[in-house]
Motif scaffolding. Structure first.
Motif, PDB file in Angstrom:
ATOM      1  N   CYS A  31       0.837  -1.205   0.000  1.00 26.88           N
ATOM      2  CA  CYS A  31       0.000   0.000   0.000  1.00 26.88           C
ATOM      3  C   CYS A  31       0.875   1.260   0.000  1.00 26.88           C
ATOM      4  N   ALA A  32       0.298   2.309  -0.441  1.00 27.66           N
ATOM      5  CA  ALA A  32       1.025   3.580  -0.491  1.00 27.66           C
ATOM      6  C   ALA A  32       1.319   4.096   0.908  1.00 27.66           C
ATOM      7  N   GLY A  33       0.409   3.861   1.869  1.00 29.65           N
ATOM      8  CA  GLY A  33       0.629   4.322   3.232  1.00 29.65           C
ATOM      9  C   GLY A  33       1.573   3.447   4.016  1.00 29.65           C
ATOM     10  N   ARG A  34       1.913   2.248   3.526  1.00 28.52           N
ATOM     11  CA  ARG A  34       2.864   1.334   4.147  1.00 28.52           C
ATOM     12  C   ARG A  34       2.345   0.727   5.445  1.00 28.52           C
ATOM     13  N   ARG A  35       1.219   1.128   5.926  1.00 30.17           N
ATOM     14  CA  ARG A  35       0.757   0.622   7.218  1.00 30.17           C
ATOM     15  C   ARG A  35      -0.088  -0.647   7.038  1.00 30.17           C
ATOM     16  N   GLN A  36      -0.926  -0.665   6.055  1.00 29.05           N
ATOM     17  CA  GLN A  36      -1.805  -1.817   5.844  1.00 29.05           C
ATOM     18  C   GLN A  36      -1.234  -2.802   4.830  1.00 29.05           C
ATOM     19  N   SER A  37       0.006  -2.673   4.463  1.00 27.82           N
ATOM     20  CA  SER A  37       0.590  -3.556   3.448  1.00 27.82           C
ATOM     21  C   SER A  37       0.702  -4.985   3.966  1.00 27.82           C
ATOM     22  N   ASN A  38       0.541  -5.929   3.059  1.00 30.26           N
ATOM     23  CA  ASN A  38       0.727  -7.352   3.359  1.00 30.26           C
ATOM     24  C   ASN A  38       1.591  -7.946   2.247  1.00 30.26           C
ATOM     25  N   LEU A  39       2.813  -8.276   2.596  1.00 32.75           N
ATOM     26  CA  LEU A  39       3.768  -8.716   1.593  1.00 32.75           C
ATOM     27  C   LEU A  39       3.811 -10.230   1.412  1.00 32.75           C
ATOM     28  N   SER A  40       2.940 -10.944   2.068  1.00 34.61           N
ATOM     29  CA  SER A  40       2.929 -12.404   1.947  1.00 34.61           C
ATOM     30  C   SER A  40       1.498 -12.914   2.091  1.00 34.61           C
ATOM     31  N   ILE A  41       0.807 -13.004   0.991  1.00 40.37           N
ATOM     32  CA  ILE A  41      -0.554 -13.545   0.969  1.00 40.37           C
ATOM     33  C   ILE A  41      -0.500 -14.881   0.234  1.00 40.37           C
ATOM     34  N   ASN A  42      -0.762 -15.959   0.952  1.00 41.69           N
ATOM     35  CA  ASN A  42      -0.700 -17.312   0.401  1.00 41.69           C
ATOM     36  C   ASN A  42      -2.095 -17.773  -0.031  1.00 41.69           C
ATOM     37  N   ILE A  43      -2.157 -18.284  -1.236  1.00 48.35           N
ATOM     38  CA  ILE A  43      -3.411 -18.821  -1.787  1.00 48.35           C
ATOM     39  C   ILE A  43      -3.146 -20.283  -2.141  1.00 48.35           C
ATOM     40  N   ASP A  44      -3.679 -21.212  -1.343  1.00 45.91           N
ATOM     41  CA  ASP A  44      -3.459 -22.645  -1.517  1.00 45.91           C
ATOM     42  C   ASP A  44      -4.703 -23.292  -2.141  1.00 45.91           C
ATOM     43  N   PHE A  45      -4.470 -24.174  -3.058  1.00 42.09           N
ATOM     44  CA  PHE A  45      -5.560 -24.914  -3.708  1.00 42.09           C
ATOM     45  C   PHE A  45      -5.017 -26.257  -4.181  1.00 42.09           C
ATOM     46  N   GLY A  46      -5.909 -27.162  -4.503  1.00 44.35           N
ATOM     47  CA  GLY A  46      -5.517 -28.494  -4.966  1.00 44.35           C
ATOM     48  C   GLY A  46      -6.742 -29.319  -5.314  1.00 44.35           C
ATOM     49  N   TYR A  47      -6.522 -30.634  -5.446  1.00 39.95           N
ATOM     50  CA  TYR A  47      -7.620 -31.537  -5.770  1.00 39.95           C
ATOM     51  C   TYR A  47      -8.682 -31.475  -4.674  1.00 39.95           C
ATOM     52  N   PRO A  48      -9.969 -31.423  -4.985  1.00 40.77           N
ATOM     53  CA  PRO A  48     -10.639 -31.585  -6.291  1.00 40.77           C
ATOM     54  C   PRO A  48     -10.877 -30.281  -7.041  1.00 40.77           C
ATOM     55  N   PHE A  49     -10.141 -29.233  -6.734  1.00 36.61           N
ATOM     56  CA  PHE A  49     -10.150 -27.977  -7.486  1.00 36.61           C
ATOM     57  C   PHE A  49     -11.512 -27.268  -7.416  1.00 36.61           C
ATOM     58  N   ARG A  50     -12.031 -27.209  -6.216  1.00 36.62           N
ATOM     59  CA  ARG A  50     -13.210 -26.346  -5.992  1.00 36.62           C
ATOM     60  C   ARG A  50     -12.696 -24.946  -5.627  1.00 36.62           C
ATOM     61  N   LEU A  51     -12.374 -24.201  -6.630  1.00 40.12           N
ATOM     62  CA  LEU A  51     -11.757 -22.897  -6.399  1.00 40.12           C
ATOM     63  C   LEU A  51     -12.720 -21.909  -5.755  1.00 40.12           C
ATOM     64  N   LYS A  52     -13.995 -22.116  -5.922  1.00 40.18           N
ATOM     65  CA  LYS A  52     -14.956 -21.193  -5.315  1.00 40.18           C
ATOM     66  C   LYS A  52     -14.926 -21.276  -3.789  1.00 40.18           C
ATOM     67  N   ASP A  53     -14.374 -22.351  -3.246  1.00 39.10           N
ATOM     68  CA  ASP A  53     -14.252 -22.479  -1.794  1.00 39.10           C
ATOM     69  C   ASP A  53     -12.896 -21.995  -1.277  1.00 39.10           C
ATOM     70  N   VAL A  54     -11.985 -21.633  -2.183  1.00 37.53           N
ATOM     71  CA  VAL A  54     -10.661 -21.152  -1.792  1.00 37.53           C
ATOM     72  C   VAL A  54     -10.745 -19.640  -1.563  1.00 37.53           C
ATOM     73  N   HIS A  55     -10.336 -19.217  -0.393  1.00 38.70           N
ATOM     74  CA  HIS A  55     -10.391 -17.787  -0.074  1.00 38.70           C
ATOM     75  C   HIS A  55      -9.106 -17.367   0.630  1.00 38.70           C
ATOM     76  N   PHE A  56      -8.879 -16.065   0.641  1.00 38.31           N
ATOM     77  CA  PHE A  56      -7.714 -15.485   1.317  1.00 38.31           C
ATOM     78  C   PHE A  56      -8.073 -14.067   1.744  1.00 38.31           C
ATOM     79  N   ASN A  57      -7.276 -13.533   2.648  1.00 39.05           N
ATOM     80  CA  ASN A  57      -7.493 -12.177   3.173  1.00 39.05           C
ATOM     81  C   ASN A  57      -6.518 -11.212   2.510  1.00 39.05           C
ATOM     82  N   ALA A  58      -7.042 -10.099   2.075  1.00 39.68           N
ATOM     83  CA  ALA A  58      -6.238  -9.041   1.440  1.00 39.68           C
ATOM     84  C   ALA A  58      -6.517  -7.727   2.148  1.00 39.68           C
ATOM     85  N   PRO A  59      -5.490  -6.902   2.331  1.00 42.49           N
ATOM     86  CA  PRO A  59      -5.688  -5.635   3.062  1.00 42.49           C
ATOM     87  C   PRO A  59      -6.407  -4.594   2.204  1.00 42.49           C
TER      88      PRO A  59
END
Length: 298
Positions: A31-59
């Motif tokens: 982020c431009a303000g440097r306060r709410q930045s998140n430099l490591s957001i992991n998005i894990d997925f795999g079999y059976p590849f129901r991507l609609k159930d895969v979620h992650f948090n973003a600032p």
């Protein structure tokens, strides 16, 4: 033999590379303000590849809070169908191997085993083709849905030009790509095995029982029969048994051609007739009867 050796191996490779896949995508939001930045957001997925159930948090760079983002797409049907076909093909190939090795006589009894094997092999060939095509298409859609560019567009903070969003790690696709390759290898293997199974059925033997004869073959056969009928094996009836007309002609021919000058007789033996046993003296009278061969003088 190829079916017995390679079918279980390729089936294991197909469903193992598909069912055991695990991928990770990692992005960072600066982020431009440097306060709410998140430099490591992991998005894990795999079999059976129901991507609609895969979620992650973003600032949210505009506020001190985070948002929950879900990926798009559900590709579980194609992947599960592909894996199910692989498992059942592996089990059937093992069963077929046991039958081929230990129960060969029962397999060929009444021709039921080859017929059942032919039908099942044809079904698995079609299922491998359909499942491999569906899985290849679904894998292409999964790559698109997990593309870092598409994922970053889902994050609200990344839509602002002052914030910087990049992908630090991308998923590896070697295993799912290998599963697609093994899927089509199984298609080739099972389709090719249809011919070998078909040769074991009674349908193939029935088609080969009465081969058609070509026109040249028929002519050759007729020529052999004609030559055989004209050979000397059909002349016994002419040489044995009393035949008056035949005997008269033979006597006339002998009277014309036989010379009693023994010092000047030259004989050739082109033809020999076995007639009724008759002996002639010098006065052309019948002296006694016995075996005699009449010779035509050339």
């Amino acid at each position: 033999m190829c079916m017995v050796i390679f079918a279980p191996i390729f089936a294991i490779c197909a469903f193992a590379t598909c069912g055991g896949y695990y991928g990770r995508l990692q992005v960072k939001v600066d982020c431009a303000g440097r306060r709410q930045s998140n430099l490591s957001i992991n998005i894990d997925f795999g079999y059976p590849f129901r991507l609609k159930d895969v979620h992650f948090n973003a600032p949210l760079c505009e506020a001190e809070r985070e948002e929950i983002i879900f990926l798009h797409g559900d590709f579980s049907s194609a992947s599960q169908f592909f894996l199910t076909v692989g498992v059942f093909a592996f089990l059937y190939s093992l069963l077929a191997t046991i039958v081929y090795v230990f129960y060969q006589n029962n397999y060929l009894k009444n021709n039921r085993g080859p017929l059942v094997d032919f039908v099942v092999t044809s079904i698995f060939s079609c299922m491998w083709l359909v499942s491999s095509c569906c899985w290849a298409k679904s894998l292409s859609d999964i790559k698109t849905a997990t593309n870092p560019t598409q994922v970053l567009l889902l994050i609200s903070a990344c839509r602002a030009h002052e914030n910087k969003c990049t992908a630090t790690q991308e998923p590896l696709w070697s295993r799912p790509n290998t599963s697609v390759v093994f899927g089509f290898v199984n298609v080739i293997l099972w389709v090719g095995n249809i011919w070998f199974v078909f040769k074991e059925t009674g349908w193939y033997k029935t088609g080969q029982r009465y081969p058609t004869r070509s026109a040249s073959g028929k002519r050759n056969c007729e020529m052999r029969q004609r030559l055989y009928s004209e050979s000397s094996f059909e002349q016994p009836d002419e040489g044995f048994g009393p035949q008056l007309s035949r005997q008269g002609s033979v006597n006339q021919q002998v009277n014309r051609q036989v010379s009693f000058n023994e010092s000047q007789v030259s004989l050739t033996l082109p033809h020999a007739y076995l007639g009724k046993p008759v002996v002639y003296d010098r006065d052309s009278k019948v002296a006694s009867q016995g075996p005699m061969i009449f010779v035509n003088e050339m």
